[in-house]
Scaffold this active site. Structure first.
Site, short mmCIF file in Angstrom:
data_model
loop_
_atom_site.label_atom_id
_atom_site.label_comp_id
_atom_site.label_asym_id
_atom_site.label_seq_id
_atom_site.Cartn_x
_atom_site.Cartn_y
_atom_site.Cartn_z
N GLY A 9 14.99 -5.01 82.99
CA GLY A 9 15.35 -3.83 83.78
C GLY A 9 16.11 -4.24 85.03
CG MET A 10 16.91 -1.18 87.77
SD MET A 10 18.53 -1.14 86.97
CE MET A 10 19.60 -1.58 88.32
N GLY A 12 14.71 -7.77 86.57
CA GLY A 12 14.99 -8.90 85.69
C GLY A 12 16.48 -9.17 85.56
CE1 TYR A 62 7.37 -12.30 75.52
CE2 TYR A 62 7.56 -10.73 73.72
CZ TYR A 62 7.30 -11.00 75.04
OH TYR A 62 6.98 -9.98 75.91
N GLY A 76 7.31 -4.15 82.90
CA GLY A 76 6.33 -3.12 83.24
C GLY A 76 6.99 -1.94 83.92
NE ARG A 85 5.80 -3.48 97.33
CZ ARG A 85 6.07 -2.98 98.54
NH1 ARG A 85 5.15 -2.29 99.20
NH2 ARG A 85 7.27 -3.16 99.08
CG ASN A 92 3.24 -2.96 85.91
OD1 ASN A 92 3.73 -2.41 84.92
ND2 ASN A 92 3.82 -2.92 87.10
CG ASP A 145 7.43 -8.10 101.96
OD1 ASP A 145 7.38 -6.87 101.88
OD2 ASP A 145 7.15 -8.85 101.00
NE ARG A 148 12.85 -5.24 101.67
CZ ARG A 148 12.11 -4.81 100.65
NH1 ARG A 148 10.78 -4.85 100.72
NH2 ARG A 148 12.67 -4.35 99.55
CB THR A 227 14.05 -2.49 95.88
OG1 THR A 227 12.91 -3.19 95.36
CG2 THR A 227 13.57 -1.30 96.71
N1 LIG Z 1 8.03 -8.49 93.80
C1 LIG Z 1 8.92 -7.74 94.42
O1 LIG Z 1 9.28 -7.98 95.57
C2 LIG Z 1 9.49 -6.58 93.67
C3 LIG Z 1 8.87 -6.18 92.53
N2 LIG Z 1 9.35 -5.13 91.81
C4 LIG Z 1 8.61 -4.79 90.61
O2 LIG Z 1 9.26 -5.34 89.47
C5 LIG Z 1 8.89 -4.60 88.30
C6 LIG Z 1 10.14 -4.24 87.51
O3 LIG Z 1 10.88 -3.31 88.25
P1 LIG Z 1 12.28 -2.74 87.69
O4 LIG Z 1 13.06 -3.83 87.09
O5 LIG Z 1 12.85 -1.90 88.75
O6 LIG Z 1 11.74 -1.80 86.52
P2 LIG Z 1 12.57 -1.36 85.22
O7 LIG Z 1 11.85 -0.19 84.65
O8 LIG Z 1 14.01 -1.26 85.53
O9 LIG Z 1 12.37 -2.62 84.24
C7 LIG Z 1 11.15 -2.96 83.68
C8 LIG Z 1 11.43 -3.43 82.26
O10 LIG Z 1 10.20 -3.90 81.69
C9 LIG Z 1 10.31 -3.63 80.30
N3 LIG Z 1 9.00 -3.69 79.66
C10 LIG Z 1 8.00 -2.79 79.76
N4 LIG Z 1 6.96 -3.19 79.01
C11 LIG Z 1 7.32 -4.36 78.42
C12 LIG Z 1 6.69 -5.25 77.53
N5 LIG Z 1 5.43 -5.02 77.06
N6 LIG Z 1 7.36 -6.35 77.13
C13 LIG Z 1 8.62 -6.59 77.57
N7 LIG Z 1 9.27 -5.76 78.43
C14 LIG Z 1 8.63 -4.67 78.83
C15 LIG Z 1 10.93 -2.24 80.23
O11 LIG Z 1 11.49 -1.97 78.95
C16 LIG Z 1 11.96 -2.33 81.34
O12 LIG Z 1 13.24 -2.69 80.85
C17 LIG Z 1 8.11 -3.38 88.82
O13 LIG Z 1 6.73 -3.59 88.68
C18 LIG Z 1 8.51 -3.31 90.29
O14 LIG Z 1 7.55 -2.66 91.08
C19 LIG Z 1 10.47 -4.46 92.20
C20 LIG Z 1 11.14 -4.83 93.34
C21 LIG Z 1 10.67 -5.90 94.19
C1 LIG Z 2 9.60 -2.56 95.21
C2 LIG Z 2 9.16 -3.64 96.08
O1 LIG Z 2 8.12 -4.23 95.87
C3 LIG Z 2 9.98 -3.98 97.21
O2 LIG Z 2 11.18 -3.67 97.25
O3 LIG Z 2 9.45 -4.56 98.17
#
Ligand SMILES: NC(=O)C1=CN([C@@H]2O[C@H](COP(=O)(O)OP(=O)(O)OC[C@H]3O[C@@H](n4cnc5c(N)ncnc54)[C@H](O)[C@@H]3O)[C@@H](O)[C@H]2O)C=CC1
Ligand SMILES: CC(=O)C(=O)O
Length: 310
Positions: A9-10, A12, A62, A76, A85, A92, A145, A148, A227
């Site tokens: 997704g976004m 990855g 895989y 997730g 979160r 998740n 963070d 930021r 984000t």
């Molecule tokens: N750690 C950080 O600082 C940040 C963490 N995140 C987190 O990253 C995660 C992903 O966010 P986004 O990419 O925006 O979400 P997204 O919805 O764009 O991408 C998530 C992807 O996971 C896939 N997915 C779902 N279940 C799956 C499974 N069982 N096996 C394989 N793929 C699977 C979906 O098909 C989707 O493509 C979220 O939990 C979000 O909160 C987001 C931004 C910052």
């Molecule tokens: C979504 C998230 O965890 C962040 O942008 O900090």
């Protein structure tokens, strides 16, 4: 180094894009429950590499993760506007119950980098599900963070964020702790630097920066849905530190024996990251209010994990 990314997704795909543009990985493999999405993202990113690097980018199942030195977990669900979160935890955790074993079956020697939220708890879950040493299961924690915080301080002081040495500790979430007392600009405290350049860090300004760091994700999600550029770049930076054994310091999250009297909790403190994963944990000197805030953050995370069935 070959790098796998589960979750195209976004987040990855942004990590894959950053890895490909910087040439940090020799090969990037994207895996997603939606094969169509993974193929499309890989194709799009592959079209960017001829401008900058020779990284091979492809989608796969895989099995295609075999031989990966690092696997990023960004799968997730993400937050909807106004959602915390922590509210993502059950959904998740269920995704990770399916994914972690599948990754380890083909890439048992990989270091796992966790991005999915709530990232500290997902890091603990992954550590427990995988049975890997905690030092090899690294949550991105508060790297974003911290970035930021450095960006806002650098902008206020009129210097590069790379000359600001300041950390956000604790949960990657609402209880995170901006540590002002040990923040440096170049070789002097940020407070001293701010006085010297005539831009004092007043209580109002500190409160504004705190709010901008703590609530950045909520504002961005309100404006554009999610984000991803910041964390994508941060994940690529962690991969570089591991691939090149840089032993660089980042505020990352791993399951930690004890933080502020709370036992076995995953959260961020500054840690040295190199080829084997986390090499050393650092516990910076904090003032009394920061110690208390870090203790509250650790206790909150501990409480949230207590009821988890793994
Ligand atoms: N750690 C950080 O600082 C940040 C963490 N995140 C987190 O990253 C995660 C992903 O966010 P986004 O990419 O925006 O979400 P997204 O919805 O764009 O991408 C998530 C992807 O996971 C896939 N997915 C779902 N279940 C799956 C499974 N069982 N096996 C394989 N793929 C699977 C979906 O098909 C989707 O493509 C979220 O939990 C979000 O909160 C987001 C931004 C910052
Ligand atoms: C979504 C998230 O965890 C962040 O942008 O900090």
């Amino acid at each position: 180094m070959k790098v796998g990314i589960v979750g195209a997704g976004m987040v990855g795909s942004s990590a894959g894009y950053a890895l490909a543009l910087t040439g940090t990985a020799s090969e990037v493999v994207l895996v997603d429950v939606s094969e169509k999405l993974a193929i499309a993202q890989a194709e799009d990113i592959a079209h960017a590499t001829p401008f900058h690097s020779a990284t091979k980018v492809r989608a796969g199942d895989y099995q295609a993760l075999a031989g990966a030195g690092i696997v990023i977990l960004a799968c997730g669900v993400n937050q909807k506007p106004g959602e915390s979160r922590l509210a993502l935890l059950e959904r998740n955790a269920e995704v990770f119950r399916q994914v972690v074993g599948a990754v380890l079956a083909v890439a048992p020697d990989a270091i796992l980098l966790i991005a999915s939220n709530p990232v500290d708890i997902m890091t603990e879950i992954t550590t427990r599900l995988s049975g890997l040493p905690a030092t090899r299961v690294i949550g991105s924690g508060t790297i974003l963070d911290t970035a930021r915080f450095r960006s806002l301080l650098g902008r206020h002081l009129g210097i590069s964020p790379q000359s600001v040495h300041a950390y956000v500790l604790g949960e990657h979430g609402d209880s995170e702790v901006l540590t002002w007392s040990n923040a440096l600009a170049g070789s002097v405290s940020v407070a001293s630097f701010a006085e010297q350049v005539g831009r004092p860090l007043t209580p109002e300004l500190r409160a504004e920066i705190d709010d901008n760091v703590r609530n950045a994700a909520y504002r961005i999600i309100e404006g554009k849905g999610s984000t991803y550029y910041g964390i994508g770049a941060g994940l690529a930076r962690l991969v570089k530190a591991i691939a090149l054994d840089q032993r660089a310091v980042f505020s990352v999250s791993i399951l930690t024996p004890e933080v502020e009297g709370v036992r076995d909790v995953a959260l961020s403190v500054p840690r040295v990251v190199g080829a084997s994963g986390v090499i050393v944990d650092l516990f910076p000197e904090l003032d009394a209010a920061e110690h208390a805030a870090l203790a509250r953050s650790a206790a909150l995370l501990k409480e949230k994990t207590a009821s988890l069935q793994l």
